[in-house]
Design a protein around this motif. Sequence first.
Motif, mmCIF file in Angstrom:
data_model
loop_
_atom_site.group_PDB
_atom_site.id
_atom_site.type_symbol
_atom_site.label_atom_id
_atom_site.label_comp_id
_atom_site.label_asym_id
_atom_site.label_seq_id
_atom_site.Cartn_x
_atom_site.Cartn_y
_atom_site.Cartn_z
ATOM 1 N N VAL A 25 -0.474 -13.378 -37.097
ATOM 2 C CA VAL A 25 0.374 -12.185 -37.201
ATOM 3 C C VAL A 25 0.978 -11.985 -35.819
ATOM 4 O O VAL A 25 0.275 -12.047 -34.814
ATOM 5 N N GLY A 26 2.288 -11.772 -35.777
ATOM 6 C CA GLY A 26 2.880 -11.702 -34.451
ATOM 7 C C GLY A 26 4.227 -11.026 -34.407
ATOM 8 O O GLY A 26 4.730 -10.495 -35.405
ATOM 9 N N VAL A 27 4.757 -11.067 -33.195
ATOM 10 C CA VAL A 27 6.031 -10.428 -32.876
ATOM 11 C C VAL A 27 6.862 -11.407 -32.060
ATOM 12 O O VAL A 27 6.332 -12.102 -31.196
ATOM 13 N N ILE A 28 8.152 -11.469 -32.346
ATOM 14 C CA ILE A 28 9.080 -12.167 -31.457
ATOM 15 C C ILE A 28 10.125 -11.158 -31.001
ATOM 16 O O ILE A 28 10.777 -10.507 -31.834
ATOM 17 N N LEU A 29 10.228 -10.999 -29.692
ATOM 18 C CA LEU A 29 11.205 -10.063 -29.129
ATOM 19 C C LEU A 29 12.590 -10.698 -29.140
ATOM 20 O O LEU A 29 12.715 -11.919 -29.252
ATOM 21 N N PRO A 30 13.641 -9.889 -29.017
ATOM 22 C CA PRO A 30 14.998 -10.434 -28.999
ATOM 23 C C PRO A 30 15.140 -11.545 -27.959
ATOM 24 O O PRO A 30 14.893 -11.319 -26.770
ATOM 25 N N ALA A 31 15.487 -12.719 -28.417
ATOM 26 C CA ALA A 31 15.600 -13.910 -27.572
ATOM 27 C C ALA A 31 16.069 -15.055 -28.456
ATOM 28 O O ALA A 31 16.070 -14.954 -29.688
ATOM 29 N N LYS A 32 16.457 -16.159 -27.820
ATOM 30 C CA LYS A 32 16.819 -17.385 -28.532
ATOM 31 C C LYS A 32 15.802 -18.438 -28.115
ATOM 32 O O LYS A 32 15.751 -18.797 -26.932
ATOM 33 N N LEU A 33 14.978 -18.877 -29.039
ATOM 34 C CA LEU A 33 13.837 -19.742 -28.721
ATOM 35 C C LEU A 33 13.788 -20.933 -29.670
ATOM 36 O O LEU A 33 14.290 -20.855 -30.786
ATOM 37 N N VAL A 34 13.151 -22.006 -29.206
ATOM 38 C CA VAL A 34 12.912 -23.160 -30.079
ATOM 39 C C VAL A 34 11.402 -23.351 -30.245
ATOM 40 O O VAL A 34 10.672 -23.470 -29.252
ATOM 41 N N PHE A 35 10.950 -23.325 -31.464
ATOM 42 C CA PHE A 35 9.537 -23.537 -31.781
ATOM 43 C C PHE A 35 9.352 -24.911 -32.412
ATOM 44 O O PHE A 35 10.152 -25.331 -33.254
ATOM 45 N N ASN A 36 8.290 -25.587 -32.011
ATOM 46 C CA ASN A 36 7.908 -26.847 -32.646
ATOM 47 C C ASN A 36 6.784 -26.589 -33.637
ATOM 48 O O ASN A 36 5.923 -25.752 -33.391
ATOM 49 N N THR A 37 6.799 -27.320 -34.733
ATOM 50 C CA THR A 37 5.732 -27.172 -35.722
ATOM 51 C C THR A 37 4.852 -28.410 -35.738
ATOM 52 O O THR A 37 5.309 -29.524 -35.491
ATOM 53 N N GLY A 38 3.566 -28.185 -35.999
ATOM 54 C CA GLY A 38 2.649 -29.273 -36.303
ATOM 55 C C GLY A 38 2.552 -29.326 -37.818
ATOM 56 O O GLY A 38 3.236 -30.108 -38.477
#
Lengths: 103, 103
Positions: free
Chosen positions: B36-49
């Motif tokens: 459970v989480g939060v992402i603040l306003p930003a442009k991000l790249v997440f990698n998945t496993g």
Amino acid sequence: MSQFDNVSVIKEANVYFDGKCVSHTVIQADGTRKSVGVILPAKLVFNTGAPEIMELLAGQCRVTLAGETESKTYGGGQSFDVPGNSSFEIEVTETLHYVCHFG
Amino acid sequence: MSQFDNVSVIKEANVYFDGKCVSHTVIQADGTRKSVGVILPAKLVFNTGAPEIMELLAGQCRVTLAGETESKTYGGGQSFDVPGNSSFEIEVTETLHYVCHFG
């Protein structure tokens, strides 16, 4: 213990100070509420309703309680008490992971 | 449901991108892990496993999956799937509250 067992978790986070503090509410089996959270490096003032015990899991901060003039430094493995209906200034110098116990 | 019941919660948070993303790990009674989480306003790249399902509780974002050229807009009440061993670019335009389901 690095985890709470047999608890409920509110899915939506509490976001304070534009995200400098993010916490999730955890409800123990006996109904007691605690919060688990993070405070990013910043200087912030928090107000308390109920008395709080801030249990620090990791990180570093300087805390000045309302009415006091000198700050105290706390880090992971330590905790500090805040009276109810009061406030404290916290300067986080290293991202703080905490459990907040109320009441 | 606005909360998870009968779960374990890892006390220490996961902090990514200098705190732009903060999540807590929740372990269901059957051993399944979610966050459970939060992402603040930003442009991000997440990698998945593992493959992920991002369930959005609140907020607004534009998502571009790896290999795609057009972004899609998602908000609270919606979800999107991300393949395993992949990545996605997310531009959060309004603080995002989410549950991430793995596997």
